[in-house]
Write an enzyme that holds these catalytic residues in place. Structure first.
Site, mmCIF file in Angstrom:
data_model
loop_
_atom_site.group_PDB
_atom_site.id
_atom_site.type_symbol
_atom_site.label_atom_id
_atom_site.label_comp_id
_atom_site.label_asym_id
_atom_site.label_seq_id
_atom_site.Cartn_x
_atom_site.Cartn_y
_atom_site.Cartn_z
ATOM 1 N N ARG A 81 0.880 -1.179 0.000
ATOM 2 C CA ARG A 81 0.000 0.000 0.000
ATOM 3 C C ARG A 81 0.907 1.215 0.000
ATOM 4 N NH1 ARG A 81 -5.326 1.162 3.535
ATOM 5 N NH2 ARG A 81 -6.083 -0.068 1.793
ATOM 6 N N HIS A 109 -7.185 1.066 -6.714
ATOM 7 C CA HIS A 109 -7.365 0.126 -5.600
ATOM 8 C C HIS A 109 -8.017 -1.148 -6.166
ATOM 9 C CE1 HIS A 109 -7.663 -1.312 -1.621
ATOM 10 N NE2 HIS A 109 -8.527 -0.477 -1.091
ATOM 11 N N GLN A 164 -10.039 -3.665 -4.065
ATOM 12 C CA GLN A 164 -11.369 -3.157 -3.751
ATOM 13 C C GLN A 164 -12.301 -3.321 -4.959
ATOM 14 O OE1 GLN A 164 -12.185 -1.719 -0.555
ATOM 15 N NE2 GLN A 164 -14.143 -2.287 -1.438
ATOM 16 N N ASP A 201 -17.307 7.065 -1.497
ATOM 17 C CA ASP A 201 -16.054 6.882 -0.756
ATOM 18 C C ASP A 201 -15.771 8.196 -0.029
ATOM 19 O OD1 ASP A 201 -13.558 6.042 0.177
ATOM 20 O OD2 ASP A 201 -12.537 6.283 -1.747
ATOM 21 N N CYS A 207 -16.438 1.591 0.247
ATOM 22 C CA CYS A 207 -15.259 0.742 0.465
ATOM 23 C C CYS A 207 -14.825 0.750 1.932
ATOM 24 C CB CYS A 207 -14.123 1.189 -0.437
ATOM 25 S SG CYS A 207 -13.607 2.879 -0.113
ATOM 26 N N ARG A 228 -13.692 -8.673 0.925
ATOM 27 C CA ARG A 228 -12.274 -8.415 0.664
ATOM 28 C C ARG A 228 -11.478 -9.707 0.888
ATOM 29 N NH1 ARG A 228 -10.216 -3.223 0.995
ATOM 30 N NH2 ARG A 228 -8.297 -4.254 0.360
HETATM 31 N N1 CP Z 1 -11.220 -0.329 2.002
HETATM 32 C C1 CP Z 1 -9.965 -0.443 2.477
HETATM 33 O O1 CP Z 1 -9.001 -0.637 1.736
HETATM 34 O O2 CP Z 1 -9.872 -0.352 3.834
HETATM 35 P P1 CP Z 1 -8.516 -0.214 4.691
HETATM 36 O O3 CP Z 1 -7.953 1.148 4.356
HETATM 37 O O4 CP Z 1 -8.948 -0.321 6.114
HETATM 38 O O5 CP Z 1 -7.573 -1.302 4.283
HETATM 39 N N1 NVA Z 2 -9.904 6.694 -1.292
HETATM 40 C C1 NVA Z 2 -9.536 6.196 0.012
HETATM 41 C C2 NVA Z 2 -9.769 4.719 0.077
HETATM 42 C C3 NVA Z 2 -9.446 4.087 1.392
HETATM 43 C C4 NVA Z 2 -9.618 2.596 1.387
HETATM 44 C C5 NVA Z 2 -8.088 6.544 0.310
HETATM 45 O O1 NVA Z 2 -7.238 6.451 -0.582
HETATM 46 O O2 NVA Z 2 -7.795 6.924 1.453
#
Ligand code: CP
Ligand code: NVA
Length: 305
Positions: free
Chosen positions: A102, A129, A132, A224, A264, A292
């Site tokens: 990430r 993502h 997701q 989101d 999400c 997930r």
């Molecule tokens: N939706 C998602 O990726 O959640 P987290 O940021 O908690 O991993």
């Molecule tokens: N758009 C959000 C998604 C989190 C899962 C972010 O990038 O923080």
């Protein structure tokens, strides 16, 4: 499939194969447990940002397969700071059988994949993502038994999650209407790519500044956060700009009567989504979060087994 970095890289057949696999692994798991297909295998998980779902679902997914996951926190390796991204990839990939990362910059993921000896999975970048997006189509398919011809309305920031949804919908023949405020539209190159996929699959991809127009007749209503991780210093202005795009009871009423409401997560209750909608009868956000686990297991099985 060598890595899992973007749904744009996968054919519709490859995405369908992952969805079928996710369904099989979910029913196997619920019937008593998965087979130990990753016994002795390990996944290194690099995080530059916080996470609940991604971290725990990948960790448990590895455990369900008899494998092992190693959590590497944001301060531990300081990707590209303490050590260059290529060197992290070279070293980590000699220890583990797969890497999940990430990151802030998507370019860092591409670099990790380039220098890694093992598959790299995108656990969210500023660009997209895909875990997701895969989960989301799996969840709609599970709830509705089909995807082709259904319409998803995405109301909010044209961000990383929106990008993966655009790729998933346009590849699989679902229609998608995006409504965002001026200045927060999905990137033009992402829209163009989605339009190109849509011309092959028969899906209709559209953009409007009017949330009610996007939501008209929608089978799925998706939102989101208005402020993604790393954008916290612009949160105050975003709270104002996005207010007309809140998913509340009035907006839900403008969609199909059996609309599925998705997010999400993490949600900012009272901002992009109200409590009554999030906890209401149309919301499937926690089934979505659960999935997930199952969708990512399909990716792990495909890349690591
Ligand atoms: N939706 C998602 O990726 O959640 P987290 O940021 O908690 O991993
Ligand atoms: N758009 C959000 C998604 C989190 C899962 C972010 O990038 O923080």
């Amino acid at each position: 499939m060598k890595h899992f970095l973007s749904l744009a890289d996968l054919s519709d057949e490859e995405i369908w194969a992952l969805l079928e696999k996710a369904r099989a692994l979910k029913s196997e798991y619920l019937a008593g447990g998965n087979k130990p297909i990753l016994q002795g295998k390990s996944l290194g998980m690099i995080f530059q940002k916080p996470s609940l779902r991604t971290r725990v679902s990948f960790e448990m997914g590895m455990e369900h397969f008899g494998g092992h996951a190693i959590y590497i926190s944001p301060n531990e390796i300081r990707l590209g700071e303490r050590e260059s991204v290529p060197d992290v990839a070279r070293v980590l990939s000699r220890y583990v059988n797969g890497i999940m990362a990430r990151v802030f910059a998507h370019a860092d993921l591409i670099m990790l994949a380039e220098y890694s000896r093992v598959p790299v999975i995108n656990g969210l970048s500023d660009y997209n993502h895909p875990c997701q997006g895969l989960t989301d189509v799996f969840t709609v398919w599970e709830k509705r038994g089909e995807l082709r011809g259904l319409k998803l309305a995405y109301v909010g920031d044209g961000n990383n999650v929106c990008t993966s949804l655009l790729f998933a919908m346009s590849k699989l023949g679902m229609h998608m209407a995006v409504a965002s405020p001026k200045g927060y539209e999905p990137p033009a190159d992402v829209m163009a790519q989605a339009q190109a996929f849509a011309s092959r699959s028969g899906s209709r991809i559209s953009f409007t500044y009017d949330p009610r127009e996007a939501v008209a007749g929608a089978d799925v209503l998706y939102t989101d956060t208005w402020t993604s991780m790393g954008q916290e210093d612009t949160a105050a202005i975003r709270r104002q700009v996005f207010q007309p795009y809140q998913v509340n009871a009035q907006l839900v009423a403008a969609a199909a009567s059996d609309v599925l409401v998705m997010h999400c997560l993490p949600a900012h209750r009272g901002e992009e989504i109200t409590d009554d909608v999030m906890d209401g009868p149309r919301s499937i956000v926690f089934d979505q979060a659960e999935n997930r686990l199952h969708a990512q297991k399909a990716v792990l099985a495909e890349l690591l087994a």
